[in-house]
Design an enzyme around this catalytic site. Structure first.
Site, PDB file in Angstrom:
ATOM      1  N   ASP A  82     133.002  25.448  28.242  1.00 59.02           N
ATOM      2  CA  ASP A  82     133.653  24.547  29.198  1.00 59.02           C
ATOM      3  C   ASP A  82     133.505  25.123  30.611  1.00 59.02           C
ATOM      4  O   ASP A  82     133.830  26.294  30.838  1.00 59.02           O
ATOM      5  CB  ASP A  82     135.145  24.457  28.806  1.00 59.02           C
ATOM      6  N   GLU A 134     127.672  17.836  35.501  1.00 55.48           N
ATOM      7  CA  GLU A 134     128.800  17.149  36.159  1.00 55.48           C
ATOM      8  C   GLU A 134     128.399  16.660  37.541  1.00 55.48           C
ATOM      9  O   GLU A 134     127.770  17.369  38.314  1.00 55.48           O
ATOM     10  CB  GLU A 134     130.022  18.064  36.270  1.00 55.48           C
ATOM     11  N   GLY A 181     145.151  19.949  34.520  1.00 56.12           N
ATOM     12  CA  GLY A 181     146.521  20.428  34.616  1.00 56.12           C
ATOM     13  C   GLY A 181     147.561  19.378  34.268  1.00 56.12           C
ATOM     14  O   GLY A 181     147.244  18.300  33.744  1.00 56.12           O
ATOM     15  N   ALA A 213     141.845  15.052  30.870  1.00 58.31           N
ATOM     16  CA  ALA A 213     142.283  13.835  30.173  1.00 58.31           C
ATOM     17  C   ALA A 213     143.557  14.021  29.345  1.00 58.31           C
ATOM     18  O   ALA A 213     143.851  13.200  28.473  1.00 58.31           O
ATOM     19  CB  ALA A 213     141.147  13.319  29.295  1.00 58.31           C
ATOM     20  N   SER A 214     144.318  15.069  29.631  1.00 62.31           N
ATOM     21  CA  SER A 214     145.597  15.206  28.914  1.00 62.31           C
ATOM     22  C   SER A 214     146.574  14.126  29.379  1.00 62.31           C
ATOM     23  O   SER A 214     146.575  13.735  30.549  1.00 62.31           O
ATOM     24  CB  SER A 214     146.216  16.589  29.168  1.00 62.31           C
TER      25      SER A 214
HETATM   26  P1  13P Z   1     143.477  18.797  30.963  1.00 68.21           P
HETATM   27  O1  13P Z   1     143.989  19.820  31.915  1.00 68.21           O
HETATM   28  O2  13P Z   1     143.843  17.415  31.384  1.00 68.21           O
HETATM   29  O3  13P Z   1     143.862  19.076  29.551  1.00 68.21           O
HETATM   30  O4  13P Z   1     141.860  18.845  31.021  1.00 68.21           O
HETATM   31  C1  13P Z   1     141.158  19.793  30.276  1.00 68.21           C
HETATM   32  C2  13P Z   1     139.713  19.856  30.657  1.00 68.21           C
HETATM   33  O5  13P Z   1     139.165  19.016  31.336  1.00 68.21           O
HETATM   34  C3  13P Z   1     138.957  21.007  30.152  1.00 68.21           C
HETATM   35  O6  13P Z   1     137.666  21.040  30.671  1.00 68.21           O
HETATM   36  O1  G3H Z   2     139.326  22.776  32.723  1.00 65.97           O
HETATM   37  C1  G3H Z   2     139.881  23.823  32.506  1.00 65.97           C
HETATM   38  C2  G3H Z   2     140.406  24.124  31.151  1.00 65.97           C
HETATM   39  O2  G3H Z   2     141.715  23.604  31.007  1.00 65.97           O
HETATM   40  C3  G3H Z   2     140.328  25.589  30.875  1.00 65.97           C
HETATM   41  O3  G3H Z   2     141.310  26.282  31.537  1.00 65.97           O
HETATM   42  O4  G3H Z   2     140.073  28.113  32.662  1.00 65.97           O
HETATM   43  O5  G3H Z   2     142.533  28.266  32.275  1.00 65.97           O
HETATM   44  O6  G3H Z   2     140.932  28.458  30.365  1.00 65.97           O
HETATM   45  P1  G3H Z   2     141.192  27.894  31.724  1.00 65.97           P
HETATM   46 ZN    ZN Z   3     137.477  20.302  32.659  1.00 69.31          ZN
END
Ligand code: 13P
Ligand code: G3H
Ligand code: ZN
Length: 309
Positions: A82, A134, A181, A213-214
């Site tokens: 990610d 992206e 977030g 997308a949370s």
């Molecule tokens: P959220 O913070 O909305 O869960 O998004 C997570 C995300 O995009 C990880 O790449």
């Molecule tokens: O988009 C970010 C993800 O929520 C990962 O978060 O970098 O704190 O592990 P992190």
């Molecule tokens: Zn992300």
């Protein structure tokens, strides 16, 4: 069942009008909660690892835990980096067994984003690994990519064909108003479905990814607030908007904050109700269950990928 790429998952999701959940993993309980949920409802799964997660838990530990989950569940699982922000980080994950990487070049100028993304695609494809690029910038804090809300720029649909063609990416993350977030919208939640629609028209059949997308489940925010926390104004993406996106070209929906919130709210409540307990299994067990229930609800009621494994 080995670790697989997301290629076939996305083809089926696009055709079926549903999306695959990409859940961030950082430790054993999170991996167990997510994978047990997916097993119970027979869902394909993407487990994603950020640079921060790798730093926290160590690449090998996370890989071995995921391998254990594959043995235990028999599920097809894609392991994804990610927000990779350098070629070296992407290469390290490819060499270390990931089946998918994101190169997040969205903070670079367009031509530089293309150049850097293509470099990752060339190496990834040689190794049978798929790449998410992206275009457009999300508001909020990304791993090593700090974008202020004012700077956030929606994806420009007129750029997507050139970007996909010149980089060779396998999927594309876009910015249509979501952010990372737990504090995503100051006022009413609003997503630019008109931009998604135009991108879908310009890239027929091509899988689109939604970050940030949370839904920031209100019950969990209330639970945090009730048991000593403070998250005033926390707000996420309404579930009906995610369902709409999943029925369109969005094939991958990223969820991390909801997992963190479910886990934290559950542990806060546990300690409020059991102030003298100190065995980590007593509070991590309920936290793992909360993640499992949350992921099942996402899969069945939001993503629509139950029964598709
Ligand atoms: P959220 O913070 O909305 O869960 O998004 C997570 C995300 O995009 C990880 O790449
Ligand atoms: O988009 C970010 C993800 O929520 C990962 O978060 O970098 O704190 O592990 P992190
Ligand atoms: Zn992300």
């Amino acid at each position: 069942m080995p670790i697989i790429t997301s290629k076939e998952m996305f083809e089926k999701a696009y055709a079926g009008g549903y999306a695959i959940g990409a859940f961030n993993v950082n430790n054993m309980e999170i991996i167990q909660g997510i994978t047990e949920a997916a097993k119970e409802v027979s869902a394909p799964l993407i487990l994603q690892v950020s640079a921060g997660a790798r730093k926290y838990a160590n690449h090998t530990y996370l890989m071995k835990l995921i391998e254990a989950a594959i043995v235990e569940t028999g599920l097809p699982i894609c392991v994804h980096l990610d927000h990779g922000d350098t070629f070296e980080l992407c290469k390290s994950c490819i060499d270390g067994g990931f089946s998918s990487v994101m190169f997040d070049g969205s903070h670079h100028p367009f031509a530089e984003n293309i150049r850097l993304t293509k470099q990752v695609v060339d190496y990834a494809h040689l190794n049978g690994v798929v790449v998410e690029g992206e275009l457009g910038r999300l508001a909020g804090i990304e791993d090593a990519v700090n974008v202020s809300e004012q700077d956030a720029g929606f994806t420009d649909p007129s750029e997507v064909e050139e970007f996909v063609e010149k980089t060779g990416v396998d999927s594309l993350a876009i910015a249509i108003g979501t952010s990372h977030g737990a504090f995503k919208f100051k006022g009413e939640p609003r997503l630019r479905f008109d931009i998604l629609e135009e991108i879908q028209t310009r890239l027929p059949g091509f899988p689109i990814v939604l970050h940030g997308a949370s839904s920031v489940i209100p019950e969990y925010v209330e639970m945090v607030n009730r048991y000593g926390g403070s998250m005033p104004g926390a707000k996420g993406v309404p579930e009906e908007m995610l369902r709409k996106a999943a029925s369109m070209a969005v094939c991958k929906i990223n969820i991390d904050s909801d997992l963190r919130l479910a886990m934290t709210a559950t542990i806060r409540r546990y300690f409020a109700e059991n102030p003298s307990h100190f065995d980590p299994r007593q509070y991590l067990g309920p936290a793992r269950n909360a993640i499992k229930e949350l992921v099942k609800q996402k899969i069945v009621h939001v993503l629509g990928c139950d029964g598709k494994a």
